[in-house]
Design an enzyme around this catalytic site. Structure first.
Site, PDB file in Angstrom:
ATOM      1  N   GLU A  42      77.552 106.770  15.920  1.00  0.00           N
ATOM      2  CA  GLU A  42      78.709 107.594  16.316  1.00  0.00           C
ATOM      3  C   GLU A  42      78.621 108.006  17.782  1.00  0.00           C
ATOM      4  O   GLU A  42      79.646 108.164  18.444  1.00  0.00           O
ATOM      5  CB  GLU A  42      78.788 108.858  15.444  1.00  0.00           C
ATOM      6  CG  GLU A  42      79.316 108.580  14.044  1.00  0.00           C
ATOM      7  CD  GLU A  42      80.609 107.774  14.079  1.00  0.00           C
ATOM      8  OE1 GLU A  42      80.637 106.681  13.476  1.00  0.00           O
ATOM      9  OE2 GLU A  42      81.566 108.192  14.770  1.00  0.00           O
TER      10      GLU A  42
ATOM     11  N   LYS B  81      65.027 110.677  33.164  1.00  0.00           N
ATOM     12  CA  LYS B  81      64.490 109.877  32.048  1.00  0.00           C
ATOM     13  C   LYS B  81      63.141 109.310  32.447  1.00  0.00           C
ATOM     14  O   LYS B  81      62.947 108.915  33.585  1.00  0.00           O
ATOM     15  CB  LYS B  81      65.455 108.703  31.742  1.00  0.00           C
ATOM     16  CG  LYS B  81      66.845 109.119  31.285  1.00  0.00           C
ATOM     17  CD  LYS B  81      67.788 107.906  31.260  1.00  0.00           C
ATOM     18  CE  LYS B  81      68.135 107.486  32.673  1.00  0.00           C
ATOM     19  NZ  LYS B  81      69.113 106.371  32.716  1.00  0.00           N
TER      20      LYS B  81
ATOM     21  N   ASP C 136      68.627  99.642  30.705  1.00  0.00           N
ATOM     22  CA  ASP C 136      68.096  98.382  31.245  1.00  0.00           C
ATOM     23  C   ASP C 136      66.626  98.498  31.648  1.00  0.00           C
ATOM     24  O   ASP C 136      66.022  97.485  32.041  1.00  0.00           O
ATOM     25  CB  ASP C 136      68.923  97.943  32.474  1.00  0.00           C
ATOM     26  CG  ASP C 136      68.707  98.879  33.664  1.00  0.00           C
ATOM     27  OD1 ASP C 136      68.246  98.419  34.717  1.00  0.00           O
ATOM     28  OD2 ASP C 136      68.979 100.079  33.508  1.00  0.00           O
TER      29      ASP C 136
END
Ligand SMILES: O=C(O)[C@H](O)[C@H](O)COP(=O)(O)O
Ligand SMILES: [Mg+2]
Length: 303
Positions: free
Chosen positions: A19, A220, A245
């Site tokens: 979702e 991140k 990626d």
């Protein structure tokens, strides 16, 4: 072992299962300012299916607002509240985690987007795009006066990096052991439209070496970035997939957050990085060549 998506049914199964779709940007949606084939169509499919879409980039050169302009220019529907960058995560970390006093300042190695996010969080800063710091003139320590209010150094991708900035940041880090050292992200390389360039991790590397200490990373794969997303967006981790990626940022970020992960090969990671004798220990749940592959769902045969 990763599942390599290939049939229209494979792509449809993911669309049915998840979702919330969290997208990395550089190397997934675009390379530099060059849109990657199929991205607009696939994001449109997700919007039509009423999926929750989030964008999470380690690129600290732009603020969320200036990223919204980039999305608009590239024809991708995006709303500012769906966009999270490492510049924003760093500013939130300083204001809400460190709780930097308003009387204190930050020395910035970085660009306008990082300065904008600091301003929006009410944080004073030096350096950054200040013309006095963007010089190739020799740095004179004799003529440099330490600003006693600087309590943190923040380092992000800075395409105007120079010896003066590195020298000033080093003074703050070495002469004040209590000075916070923050890296917006540690990506070693950046996937531009014409090939790889040094990334933010390669900008902070000289400071690590000179100061003999490692920074706190807010981008991140750190949870700081996911905490910023969670503070604004409710989602069910079980039904959320992170698409990226780079293995040691995007995929690790997803794994740290208990999300499913999909690796695309349009940016940093190549097939050899995930197969064969030198494959990375970071293993995504799913792999596909490009986000545009999801256009195959149009070929799914009606039951
Ligand atoms: O060097 C950098 O800052 C990064 O390579 C780059 O900006 C990563 O951005 P992302 O792939 O997280 O959108
Ligand atoms: Mg990327």
């Amino acid at each position: 072992m990763s599942i390599h998506l290939s049939t229209p049914e494979d792509y449809k199964a993911l669309l049915d299962k998840f979702e919330t779709w969290i997208f990395d940007c550089d190397g997934v949606l675009w390379r530099g300012d060059e849109l990657i084939d199929g991205v607009v169509e696939v994001l449109h499919i997700l919007r039509c299916l009423k999926k929750q879409v989030v964008f999470v980039t380690n690129n600290a050169t732009k603020s969320r607002k200036s990223y919204k302009t980039k999305f608009d220019q590239l024809g991708i529907e995006a709303h500012v509240d769906e966009i999270f960058g490492s510049a924003y995560a760093s500013a939130v970390y300083l204001s809400s985690v460190i709780k930097l006093p308003k009387t204190k300042k930050v020395y910035v190695i970085g660009m306008g987007g990082l300065e904008e996010e600091l301003r929006d969080e009410g944080i004073s800063y030096l350096g950054g795009t200040n013309p006095a710091d963007n010089t190739l003139e020799p740095f004179s320590l004799a003529n440099f006066t330490l600003d006693p209010d600087v309590a943190a150094v923040v380092c992000g991708l800075d395409t105007q990096i120079n010896y003066t900035k590195l020298s000033k940041a080093f003074q703050y880090l070495s002469r004040n052991p209590g000075c916070h050292f923050i890296a917006t992200n540690e990506d070693s390389t950046y996937p531009s439209a014409d090939g790889l360039l040094p990334g933010a991790g390669s900008i902070s590397a000289p400071l690590r070496c000179a100061a003999g200490r490692d920074p706190i990373c807010t981008g991140k794969p750190s949870n700081t970035m996911l905490d910023c997303v969670k503070a604004k967006i409710n989602f069910d981790a079980e039904r959320t997939i992170m698409i990226g990626d780079r293995l040691n940022t995007d995929i690790l970020f997803g794994q740290n957050g208990g999300l499913s992960t999909l690796l695309v090969l349009t940016g940093i990671t190549e097939e050899a990085d995930i197969t064969g004798p030198y494959a990375s220990p970071i293993v995504p749940d799913f792999v596909t060549q490009a986000l545009g592959d999801f256009r195959a769902v149009d070929k799914v045969k009606a039951p």
